[in-house]
Design a protein around this motif. Structure first.
Motif, PDB file in Angstrom:
ATOM      1  N   UNK A  52      -5.712  -1.004   4.546  1.00  0.00           N
ATOM      2  CA  UNK A  52      -4.323  -1.304   4.898  1.00  0.00           C
ATOM      3  C   UNK A  52      -3.918  -2.679   4.368  1.00  0.00           C
ATOM      4  N   UNK A  53      -4.828  -3.650   4.424  1.00  0.00           N
ATOM      5  CA  UNK A  53      -4.541  -4.978   3.866  1.00  0.00           C
ATOM      6  C   UNK A  53      -4.307  -4.897   2.359  1.00  0.00           C
ATOM      7  N   UNK A  54      -5.120  -4.108   1.665  1.00  0.00           N
ATOM      8  CA  UNK A  54      -4.939  -3.937   0.224  1.00  0.00           C
ATOM      9  C   UNK A  54      -3.603  -3.277  -0.084  1.00  0.00           C
ATOM     10  N   UNK A  55      -3.229  -2.275   0.694  1.00  0.00           N
ATOM     11  CA  UNK A  55      -1.949  -1.596   0.494  1.00  0.00           C
ATOM     12  C   UNK A  55      -0.783  -2.548   0.751  1.00  0.00           C
ATOM     13  N   UNK A  56      -0.872  -3.342   1.818  1.00  0.00           N
ATOM     14  CA  UNK A  56       0.179  -4.318   2.115  1.00  0.00           C
ATOM     15  C   UNK A  56       0.318  -5.329   0.987  1.00  0.00           C
ATOM     16  N   UNK A  58      -0.445  -4.859  -2.176  1.00  0.00           N
ATOM     17  CA  UNK A  58       0.136  -4.200  -3.347  1.00  0.00           C
ATOM     18  C   UNK A  58       1.642  -4.011  -3.188  1.00  0.00           C
ATOM     19  N   UNK A  59       2.079  -3.619  -2.003  1.00  0.00           N
ATOM     20  CA  UNK A  59       3.512  -3.420  -1.768  1.00  0.00           C
ATOM     21  C   UNK A  59       4.255  -4.750  -1.857  1.00  0.00           C
ATOM     22  N   UNK A  60       3.687  -5.793  -1.278  1.00  0.00           N
ATOM     23  CA  UNK A  60       4.317  -7.112  -1.341  1.00  0.00           C
ATOM     24  C   UNK A  60       4.396  -7.613  -2.784  1.00  0.00           C
ATOM     25  N   UNK A  62       4.476  -5.794  -5.517  1.00  0.00           N
ATOM     26  CA  UNK A  62       5.458  -4.980  -6.241  1.00  0.00           C
ATOM     27  C   UNK A  62       6.878  -5.409  -5.888  1.00  0.00           C
ATOM     28  N   UNK A  63       7.147  -5.642  -4.612  1.00  0.00           N
ATOM     29  CA  UNK A  63       8.487  -6.070  -4.195  1.00  0.00           C
ATOM     30  C   UNK A  63       8.820  -7.440  -4.773  1.00  0.00           C
ATOM     31  N   UNK A  64       7.863  -8.354  -4.750  1.00  0.00           N
ATOM     32  CA  UNK A  64       8.083  -9.682  -5.314  1.00  0.00           C
ATOM     33  C   UNK A  64       8.336  -9.609  -6.809  1.00  0.00           C
ATOM     34  N   UNK A  65       7.576  -8.782  -7.489  1.00  0.00           N
ATOM     35  CA  UNK A  65       7.751  -8.610  -8.923  1.00  0.00           C
ATOM     36  C   UNK A  65       9.126  -8.017  -9.231  1.00  0.00           C
ATOM     37  N   UNK A  66       9.567  -7.071  -8.446  1.00  0.00           N
ATOM     38  CA  UNK A  66      10.874  -6.457  -8.659  1.00  0.00           C
ATOM     39  C   UNK A  66      11.987  -7.472  -8.470  1.00  0.00           C
ATOM     40  N   UNK A  67      11.877  -8.305  -7.449  1.00  0.00           N
ATOM     41  CA  UNK A  67      12.919  -9.296  -7.172  1.00  0.00           C
ATOM     42  C   UNK A  67      12.909 -10.419  -8.203  1.00  0.00           C
TER      43      UNK A  67
END
Length: 103
Positions: A52-56, A58-60, A62-67
């Motif tokens: 779950x930590x790894x998934x969190x 990765x999502x963070x 990806x969101x940071x990269x998108x912004x």
């Protein structure tokens, strides 16, 4: 032919000792199984938490990269949506023009 009494007695004592130790041995075996199962469940919980930590992460990421990696068109669109009100600007320009002619 009869067996000597001391042999019969030692075999009986050996059997009694084996029979009397069996509950303790079974209890130790059950306790060992419980400890092993608890250990495995704790390992599974830690593994799930790490996943779950790894998934969190990765999502963070990806969101940071998108912004942070917006194209110029996306950046301008975001600015227009958040701060640009063309109708209000047009009305302000018209008022300023009228005021300039009245002066």
């Amino acid at each position: 032919m009869a067996l000597p009494e001391d042999i019969i007695q030692s075999v009986a004592i050996g059997n009694l000792k084996s029979i009397s130790e069996q509950p303790a041995m079974l209890s130790n075996l059950a306790y060992s199984n419980t400890v092993t199962n608890t250990n495995l469940s704790q390992q599974n919980a830690v593994s799930f938490q790490q996943s779950m930590n790894d998934l969190t992460l990765a999502v963070t990421a990806k969101a940071t990269n998108t912004v942070s990696n917006l194209t110029p068109q996306e950046a301008r669109s975001a600015v227009d949506i958040l701060s640009n009100n063309e109708l209000a600007q047009t009305i302000a320009d018209l008022k300023a023009t009228l005021k300039a002619f009245n002066s």
